[in-house]
Design a protein around this motif. Structure first.
Motif, short mmCIF file in Angstrom:
data_model
loop_
_atom_site.label_atom_id
_atom_site.label_comp_id
_atom_site.label_asym_id
_atom_site.label_seq_id
_atom_site.Cartn_x
_atom_site.Cartn_y
_atom_site.Cartn_z
N UNK A 192 62.87 44.69 53.71
CA UNK A 192 63.56 44.20 52.52
C UNK A 192 63.65 45.24 51.41
N UNK A 193 62.97 46.38 51.59
CA UNK A 193 63.04 47.44 50.60
C UNK A 193 62.07 47.31 49.45
N UNK A 194 61.00 46.51 49.60
CA UNK A 194 60.01 46.40 48.53
C UNK A 194 59.19 47.68 48.46
N UNK A 195 58.71 48.05 47.27
CA UNK A 195 57.82 49.21 47.17
C UNK A 195 56.54 48.94 47.94
N UNK A 196 55.98 49.98 48.54
CA UNK A 196 54.83 49.80 49.42
C UNK A 196 53.52 49.95 48.67
N UNK A 197 52.66 48.94 48.77
CA UNK A 197 51.32 49.03 48.22
C UNK A 197 51.27 49.28 46.73
N UNK A 198 52.20 48.71 45.99
CA UNK A 198 52.24 48.94 44.54
C UNK A 198 51.52 47.85 43.75
N UNK A 199 50.87 46.91 44.45
CA UNK A 199 50.25 45.80 43.73
C UNK A 199 48.88 45.43 44.28
N UNK A 200 48.12 44.73 43.46
CA UNK A 200 46.81 44.21 43.84
C UNK A 200 46.69 42.78 43.34
N UNK A 201 46.09 41.94 44.14
CA UNK A 201 45.65 40.62 43.68
C UNK A 201 44.13 40.66 43.67
N UNK A 202 43.55 40.37 42.51
CA UNK A 202 42.11 40.57 42.32
C UNK A 202 41.43 39.26 41.97
N UNK A 203 40.32 39.01 42.64
CA UNK A 203 39.47 37.87 42.32
C UNK A 203 38.20 38.39 41.65
N UNK A 204 37.91 37.87 40.47
CA UNK A 204 36.72 38.29 39.72
C UNK A 204 36.18 37.09 38.95
N UNK A 205 35.58 36.14 39.65
CA UNK A 205 35.20 34.87 39.01
C UNK A 205 34.14 34.99 37.93
N UNK A 206 33.31 36.04 37.98
CA UNK A 206 32.22 36.16 37.01
C UNK A 206 32.48 37.24 35.96
N UNK A 207 33.66 37.84 35.99
CA UNK A 207 33.96 38.92 35.06
C UNK A 207 34.74 38.39 33.86
N UNK A 208 34.65 39.12 32.76
CA UNK A 208 35.51 38.87 31.61
C UNK A 208 36.89 39.44 31.96
N UNK A 209 37.87 38.57 32.12
CA UNK A 209 39.18 38.99 32.62
C UNK A 209 39.82 40.05 31.74
N UNK A 210 39.76 39.87 30.42
CA UNK A 210 40.38 40.83 29.51
C UNK A 210 39.70 42.19 29.61
N UNK A 211 38.36 42.19 29.66
CA UNK A 211 37.64 43.46 29.76
C UNK A 211 37.92 44.15 31.09
N UNK A 212 37.99 43.37 32.16
CA UNK A 212 38.29 43.95 33.47
C UNK A 212 39.70 44.54 33.49
N UNK A 213 40.64 43.88 32.85
CA UNK A 213 42.00 44.39 32.78
C UNK A 213 42.04 45.74 32.07
N UNK A 214 41.25 45.89 31.00
CA UNK A 214 41.21 47.17 30.28
C UNK A 214 40.64 48.27 31.17
N UNK A 215 39.61 47.97 31.93
CA UNK A 215 39.03 48.98 32.82
C UNK A 215 40.02 49.37 33.91
N UNK A 216 40.75 48.40 34.41
CA UNK A 216 41.74 48.70 35.45
C UNK A 216 42.84 49.62 34.92
N UNK A 217 43.28 49.40 33.71
CA UNK A 217 44.36 50.24 33.15
C UNK A 217 43.91 51.69 33.01
N UNK A 218 42.62 51.92 32.86
CA UNK A 218 42.11 53.28 32.71
C UNK A 218 42.11 54.04 34.03
#
Length: 379
Positions: A192-218
């Motif tokens: 279908x022409x989708x970009x390959x491996x450009x995404x992640x679905x992450x489960x982090x039930x015990x993490x602070x979601x906002x803080x984890x998002x900041x670490x991921x962006x780095x």
């Protein structure tokens, strides 16, 4: 199977005789040009299309973050993301907004064996749904399927606007991820022409979601989007816990291949078989060349029977739906695949026109084509 039989009513006979006359003309022309086809003139399918296997569900994850970049994420960055504190599970996906059946939707290419753990119950637990996805089918949300624009079993254009691929709508299911409307296998995502491996679905039930998002962006490439996941929107008509609705499946189909009996056919028939078996398989058996009895097109290698049940038994309701889908696909693609006629449920459709016409009662489920879709090609 045979195209003519005993006495017909006057009304039915008129339509059938015209159909048979046209078919005989084509057959005579082919034989005049090159003589009757013999097994030595025919080709075979060296290996029936394999249906990918799917691993069983062993655990589930609740998705909390969706990561999407404009290109493939570096493997080392993905490994670092998996090792961040609080991350319980990560699925690598192909993520894009793509056009499917004339509408744009959030689409993920996934590994069915791994990604099913991130889906809500009972979607995660449906082996048939994930096998359908692994086989190349599209699973869409109940919301996208509700208005009838993407009917189960339909084959619709998807992907690139200029040169779309074709994909079968294999299931309706709760996606469990807001803004994700559908999933396909990663192999299908390539088509279908989708970009390959450009995404992640992450489960982090015990993490602070906002803080984890900041670490991921780095640690991820500049411009990569990281979004907290909200519960998908529902309208009340399809509760989140609704079980998936999956297209039918032939009775007795097992394993990951469609066995072929009489594996000798014309190149045109082989092309049609490979496409249909790849799109709708596995079948319990596909019967092609034979020389006993009154084989007609089977004797020339120009016909195959795609069985929906075996042993002369009537197919189940699900297998009948599957046969309906196979027959519709053959008709819709007849000219492209070189199909001359299709027989299913005691009706015949001919490429020369006239729509579906009834046939005489031949006395059995098999002779009346209730347990298989017969497909003949022109040459």
């Amino acid at each position: 199977m045979r195209r003519s039989g005993g006495a017909l009513s006057a009304v039915i006979a008129a339509g059938i005789v015209l159909t048979l006359a046209a078919d005989v003309t084509v057959l005579a022309r082919d034989r005049t040009a090159g003589g009757p086809r013999r097994p030595g003139n025919l080709v075979s399918v060296p290996e029936a299309p394999r249906t990918p296997s799917v691993a069983p569900l062993t655990r589930r994850y609740t998705p909390h973050l969706l990561v999407a970049g404009t290109s493939s994420l570096p493997p080392q960055a993905v490994e670092r993301a998996k090792g961040l504190k609080g991350v319980a599970g990560v699925a690598v996906v192909d993520a894009a907004r793509a056009r499917v059946g004339g509408r744009r939707m959030g689409l993920l290419g996934v590994d069915p064996s791994g990604f099913r753990a991130f889906a809500p119950e009972p979607t995660a637990g449906s082996d048939q749904l994930w096998q359908t996805v692994a086989s190349g089918g599209l699973a869409v949300s109940f919301e996208q399927g509700r208005d009838g624009a993407l009917p189960l079993g339909a084959v619709v254009p998807a992907g690139r606007s200029a040169d779309p691929a074709r994909i079968r709508v294999g299931a309706y299911a709760s996606m469990g991820i807001g803004d994700v409307d559908a999933v396909v296998s990663r192999a299908q995502a390539r088509a279908l022409g989708l970009p390959e491996g450009n995404g992640l679905v992450i489960s982090a039930p015990k993490a602070d979601t906002a803080a984890l998002a900041r670490r991921l962006r780095k640690i991820l490439p500049r411009g990569t989007k990281v979004a907290a996941l909200a519960a998908p929107k529902t309208t009340g008509r399809a509760p989140r816990k609704s079980p998936p609705r999956v297209t039918g499946r032939p009775d007795g189909a097992s394993g990951d291949r469609s066995p072929i009996t009489g594996n000798a056919m014309t190149p045109t028939m082989r092309t049609a078989l490979l496409e249909i078996a790849g799109m709708f398989g596995p079948f319990p058996v596909i019967g092609c060349h034979r020389s006993t009895g009154d084989p007609q097109d089977h004797g020339d290698g120009r016909a195959c029977d795609f069985m929906e049940s075996t042993g002369g038994r009537a197919p189940s309701a699900g297998a009948q739906r599957h046969g309906d889908q196979v027959a519709r696909y053959a008709v819709a693609n007849a000219r492209r695949l070189g199909i001359s006629y299709v027989i299913w449920k005691q009706h015949i459709w001919n490429v020369r026109g006239g729509g579906w016409r009834p046939m005489e009662d031949r006395g059995s489920i098999t002779q009346n084509h209730y347990d298989h879709v017969h497909i003949s090609v022109l040459r």
